[in-house]
Design a protein around this motif. Sequence first.
Motif, PDB file in Angstrom:
ATOM      1  N   ALA A 177       0.663   2.821 -14.386  1.00  0.00           N
ATOM      2  CA  ALA A 177       1.188   4.076 -13.830  1.00  0.00           C
ATOM      3  C   ALA A 177       1.240   4.018 -12.303  1.00  0.00           C
ATOM      4  O   ALA A 177       2.062   4.697 -11.670  1.00  0.00           O
ATOM      5  CB  ALA A 177       0.334   5.254 -14.291  1.00  0.00           C
ATOM      6  N   ALA A 178       0.370   3.216 -11.703  1.00  0.00           N
ATOM      7  CA  ALA A 178       0.330   3.112 -10.236  1.00  0.00           C
ATOM      8  C   ALA A 178       1.618   2.510  -9.673  1.00  0.00           C
ATOM      9  O   ALA A 178       1.916   2.665  -8.481  1.00  0.00           O
ATOM     10  CB  ALA A 178      -0.885   2.297  -9.792  1.00  0.00           C
ATOM     11  N   ILE A 179       2.381   1.836 -10.532  1.00  0.00           N
ATOM     12  CA  ILE A 179       3.660   1.268 -10.066  1.00  0.00           C
ATOM     13  C   ILE A 179       4.573   2.385  -9.557  1.00  0.00           C
ATOM     14  O   ILE A 179       5.367   2.177  -8.640  1.00  0.00           O
ATOM     15  CB  ILE A 179       4.333   0.470 -11.213  1.00  0.00           C
ATOM     16  CG1 ILE A 179       3.512  -0.788 -11.499  1.00  0.00           C
ATOM     17  CG2 ILE A 179       5.779   0.118 -10.882  1.00  0.00           C
ATOM     18  CD1 ILE A 179       3.960  -1.561 -12.727  1.00  0.00           C
ATOM     19  N   ASP A 180       4.429   3.577 -10.128  1.00  0.00           N
ATOM     20  CA  ASP A 180       5.302   4.694  -9.729  1.00  0.00           C
ATOM     21  C   ASP A 180       4.755   5.509  -8.556  1.00  0.00           C
ATOM     22  O   ASP A 180       5.390   6.480  -8.137  1.00  0.00           O
ATOM     23  CB  ASP A 180       5.519   5.632 -10.925  1.00  0.00           C
ATOM     24  CG  ASP A 180       6.203   4.910 -12.080  1.00  0.00           C
ATOM     25  OD1 ASP A 180       7.065   4.048 -11.798  1.00  0.00           O
ATOM     26  OD2 ASP A 180       5.854   5.195 -13.246  1.00  0.00           O
ATOM     27  N   VAL A 181       3.578   5.152  -8.043  1.00  0.00           N
ATOM     28  CA  VAL A 181       3.005   5.925  -6.934  1.00  0.00           C
ATOM     29  C   VAL A 181       3.833   5.695  -5.670  1.00  0.00           C
ATOM     30  O   VAL A 181       4.240   4.568  -5.373  1.00  0.00           O
ATOM     31  CB  VAL A 181       1.532   5.520  -6.681  1.00  0.00           C
ATOM     32  CG1 VAL A 181       1.001   6.140  -5.390  1.00  0.00           C
ATOM     33  CG2 VAL A 181       0.661   5.926  -7.869  1.00  0.00           C
ATOM     34  N   ASP A 182       4.064   6.772  -4.950  1.00  0.00           N
ATOM     35  CA  ASP A 182       4.765   6.663  -3.673  1.00  0.00           C
ATOM     36  C   ASP A 182       3.724   6.461  -2.570  1.00  0.00           C
ATOM     37  O   ASP A 182       2.979   7.382  -2.239  1.00  0.00           O
ATOM     38  CB  ASP A 182       5.569   7.943  -3.418  1.00  0.00           C
ATOM     39  CG  ASP A 182       6.254   7.936  -2.063  1.00  0.00           C
ATOM     40  OD1 ASP A 182       6.259   6.859  -1.398  1.00  0.00           O
ATOM     41  OD2 ASP A 182       6.777   8.993  -1.667  1.00  0.00           O
ATOM     42  N   PHE A 183       3.648   5.257  -2.036  1.00  0.00           N
ATOM     43  CA  PHE A 183       2.653   4.967  -1.000  1.00  0.00           C
ATOM     44  C   PHE A 183       3.141   5.380   0.398  1.00  0.00           C
ATOM     45  O   PHE A 183       2.458   5.129   1.384  1.00  0.00           O
ATOM     46  CB  PHE A 183       2.275   3.481  -1.016  1.00  0.00           C
ATOM     47  CG  PHE A 183       1.604   3.058  -2.298  1.00  0.00           C
ATOM     48  CD1 PHE A 183       0.297   3.429  -2.560  1.00  0.00           C
ATOM     49  CD2 PHE A 183       2.292   2.309  -3.250  1.00  0.00           C
ATOM     50  CE1 PHE A 183      -0.330   3.060  -3.748  1.00  0.00           C
ATOM     51  CE2 PHE A 183       1.680   1.934  -4.448  1.00  0.00           C
ATOM     52  CZ  PHE A 183       0.374   2.312  -4.694  1.00  0.00           C
ATOM     53  N   LYS A 184       4.309   5.989   0.477  1.00  0.00           N
ATOM     54  CA  LYS A 184       4.857   6.453   1.750  1.00  0.00           C
ATOM     55  C   LYS A 184       4.833   5.342   2.803  1.00  0.00           C
ATOM     56  O   LYS A 184       4.396   5.534   3.944  1.00  0.00           O
ATOM     57  CB  LYS A 184       4.084   7.678   2.247  1.00  0.00           C
ATOM     58  CG  LYS A 184       4.123   8.863   1.272  1.00  0.00           C
ATOM     59  CD  LYS A 184       3.524  10.108   1.914  1.00  0.00           C
ATOM     60  CE  LYS A 184       3.747  11.357   1.088  1.00  0.00           C
ATOM     61  NZ  LYS A 184       2.921  11.424  -0.144  1.00  0.00           N
ATOM     62  N   LEU A 185       5.312   4.182   2.399  1.00  0.00           N
ATOM     63  CA  LEU A 185       5.194   2.989   3.235  1.00  0.00           C
ATOM     64  C   LEU A 185       5.725   3.194   4.654  1.00  0.00           C
ATOM     65  O   LEU A 185       5.055   2.856   5.627  1.00  0.00           O
ATOM     66  CB  LEU A 185       5.928   1.812   2.587  1.00  0.00           C
ATOM     67  CG  LEU A 185       5.420   1.344   1.218  1.00  0.00           C
ATOM     68  CD1 LEU A 185       6.263   0.188   0.710  1.00  0.00           C
ATOM     69  CD2 LEU A 185       3.962   0.930   1.294  1.00  0.00           C
ATOM     70  N   ASN A 186       6.919   3.776   4.762  1.00  0.00           N
ATOM     71  CA  ASN A 186       7.528   3.877   6.088  1.00  0.00           C
ATOM     72  C   ASN A 186       6.813   4.872   6.984  1.00  0.00           C
ATOM     73  O   ASN A 186       6.626   4.633   8.176  1.00  0.00           O
ATOM     74  CB  ASN A 186       9.006   4.237   5.963  1.00  0.00           C
ATOM     75  CG  ASN A 186       9.797   3.076   5.398  1.00  0.00           C
ATOM     76  OD1 ASN A 186       9.480   1.913   5.665  1.00  0.00           O
ATOM     77  ND2 ASN A 186      10.787   3.368   4.579  1.00  0.00           N
ATOM     78  N   LYS A 187       6.394   5.986   6.383  1.00  0.00           N
ATOM     79  CA  LYS A 187       5.693   6.988   7.175  1.00  0.00           C
ATOM     80  C   LYS A 187       4.329   6.470   7.623  1.00  0.00           C
ATOM     81  O   LYS A 187       3.907   6.713   8.755  1.00  0.00           O
ATOM     82  CB  LYS A 187       5.517   8.273   6.355  1.00  0.00           C
ATOM     83  CG  LYS A 187       6.780   9.101   6.270  1.00  0.00           C
ATOM     84  CD  LYS A 187       6.518  10.429   5.601  1.00  0.00           C
ATOM     85  CE  LYS A 187       7.785  11.282   5.640  1.00  0.00           C
ATOM     86  NZ  LYS A 187       7.693  12.431   4.742  1.00  0.00           N
ATOM     87  N   VAL A 188       3.650   5.771   6.725  1.00  0.00           N
ATOM     88  CA  VAL A 188       2.335   5.238   7.080  1.00  0.00           C
ATOM     89  C   VAL A 188       2.488   4.154   8.153  1.00  0.00           C
ATOM     90  O   VAL A 188       1.697   4.080   9.096  1.00  0.00           O
ATOM     91  CB  VAL A 188       1.591   4.714   5.831  1.00  0.00           C
ATOM     92  CG1 VAL A 188       0.306   3.988   6.224  1.00  0.00           C
ATOM     93  CG2 VAL A 188       1.273   5.866   4.881  1.00  0.00           C
ATOM     94  N   LEU A 189       3.524   3.352   8.020  1.00  0.00           N
ATOM     95  CA  LEU A 189       3.791   2.322   9.032  1.00  0.00           C
ATOM     96  C   LEU A 189       4.016   2.959  10.408  1.00  0.00           C
ATOM     97  O   LEU A 189       3.471   2.499  11.421  1.00  0.00           O
ATOM     98  CB  LEU A 189       5.013   1.498   8.624  1.00  0.00           C
ATOM     99  CG  LEU A 189       5.474   0.425   9.617  1.00  0.00           C
ATOM    100  CD1 LEU A 189       4.460  -0.713   9.696  1.00  0.00           C
ATOM    101  CD2 LEU A 189       6.838  -0.131   9.224  1.00  0.00           C
ATOM    102  N   ALA A 190       4.796   4.030  10.437  1.00  0.00           N
ATOM    103  CA  ALA A 190       5.054   4.706  11.712  1.00  0.00           C
ATOM    104  C   ALA A 190       3.751   5.286  12.273  1.00  0.00           C
ATOM    105  O   ALA A 190       3.488   5.202  13.474  1.00  0.00           O
ATOM    106  CB  ALA A 190       6.092   5.815  11.508  1.00  0.00           C
TER     107      ALA A 190
END
Lengths: 404, 126
Positions: free
Chosen positions: A245-258
């Motif tokens: 189920a964790a495959i569908d988690v949104d890790f907000k990659l771009n926002k966290v990177l910023a």
Amino acid sequence: MRGLYLDNAATTRVDENVALSVNEVFLESYGNASSLHKVGRQARMKLEDARGKIANYLGCKSKEVIFTSGGTESNNLAIRGLAKANPLKKHIITSVIEHPCVLDAVRDLESEGYEVDYLEVDSKGLISLDDVEEKIRKDTLVVSIMHVNNEIGVVQDIEEIGRICRMRGVYFHTDNVQGFLKKKLDLGFVDLMSGSGHKVQAPKGIGILYVREGVVIEPIVTGGGQEGGLRSGTENVPGAVGLAAAIDVDFKLNKVLASRDLIIAGLLKIPGAKINGDMEHRVYNNISVSFYGIEGESLMMLLNEDGIYVSTGSACASSKLKESYVLKALKVDEMYIHGSLRLSLGADAIGEEDYIVEKIRESVLKLREMSPFKFSEENLKDVRDKKLEIRKEVLGNEEEQEDN
Amino acid sequence: MGNTDYNEAVMDHFRNPRNMGELKDADAEATVGNPSCGDVMRIMIKVSDDKIADIKFQTMGCAAAIATSSMATELAKGKSLDEAEKISNKDVSLALGELPPIKEHCSNLAADALRLAIANFRKNKK
């Protein structure tokens, strides 16, 4: 008091949807996946659905995915399992910055007569491909190199290392506990890969080992013969379902990177601050920062009081009272190693960048005031050079970063 | 007990260290510890009539190192040199209640620094 959890490389909060899917298994699909009755079949179906979903994500076959109890077991199974299945190959290549579970497994084999080459890293934490090539021998069993380092977040060139191993006919294992689901990895030249659930908002106690079809390993945990005989023990169906189920988690990659880049830019304005590890090859959420002349545990404790939760590579904070061997491998000066912090960001950091930087600044200055070590101009210059170098990176990659 | 399971007294001295800073006109001082293990304590004393008239510390170290430094200066302040010299590291940790066991050795060195500072004072006087 609000709390900001910035220690996601240690572990993560389970995602709400992941928790719901796990809970469903606890309450409804609770059977033993090896039982032949209806309740058991239902659990088996859940388990195989989860395996299929993970295989689909990885681009591999379902039978190439083995469920384990976590990253530590996966790494042990990969290395010890290969050794047991290939008793004539007595040489192993790994790196000095691997996770302790890889290093300890390899050291164990070393004490049984294996020869081991521990590859050094450069001052940015990167392994040299030439070193890998050079160290491979006829009797090399496996090259085991981590994808993303847990302390400094530096990303190794797994595809190229794998290519070298494949060309030389040597097995390649990568510990991908810190990169799994967060940093895309092509398994083309990877023979074995370890992943873990709790680093990606799935529960603790579940992991996977990808084993390429045709690669033979022996089990290290025996018994009921589950997982194709490679990992005995009643299948952890809730964990497996959670991991899938964790495959569908949104890790907000771009926002966290910023967020990460804003925080780094802010931290580098604190005198005597430096970032450890390469900026270009770095996972999106890692900040490894060191402050001259203070001690990391007390810094962590002050931040804890402010509701900011991070970790440190300082000796005082480790149960073995040893400073970080990773920062040592990068030849970070000891006056900086003790004052090191690791921030591994998640959603909590978004929008809180100024607050985080300000609290860290206050705490560093408070501890500096207490410290007998004053920050000298000589040190300052060294740090200023590094700051300029990194700020260039942060502010848009316009110029190439200079090599040092 | 984990590394950072500190009691309230330790946390209080860590948050609000007593006698912290540099003593400008110190009569003697001593530094103990080792930068490579991360704990270094510097104790400075001002002596009049064979008593510790003023004392200050500077410490780089964990919360326990800072708290023990602070407590040691509290225990020593106003005492005669002979009395102050008898303060042991154990006295300091007892005064704080307790320290996590792992912290007893590396982070509880302030009494050693104090004793060394007194010895330095006596040496200077000769």
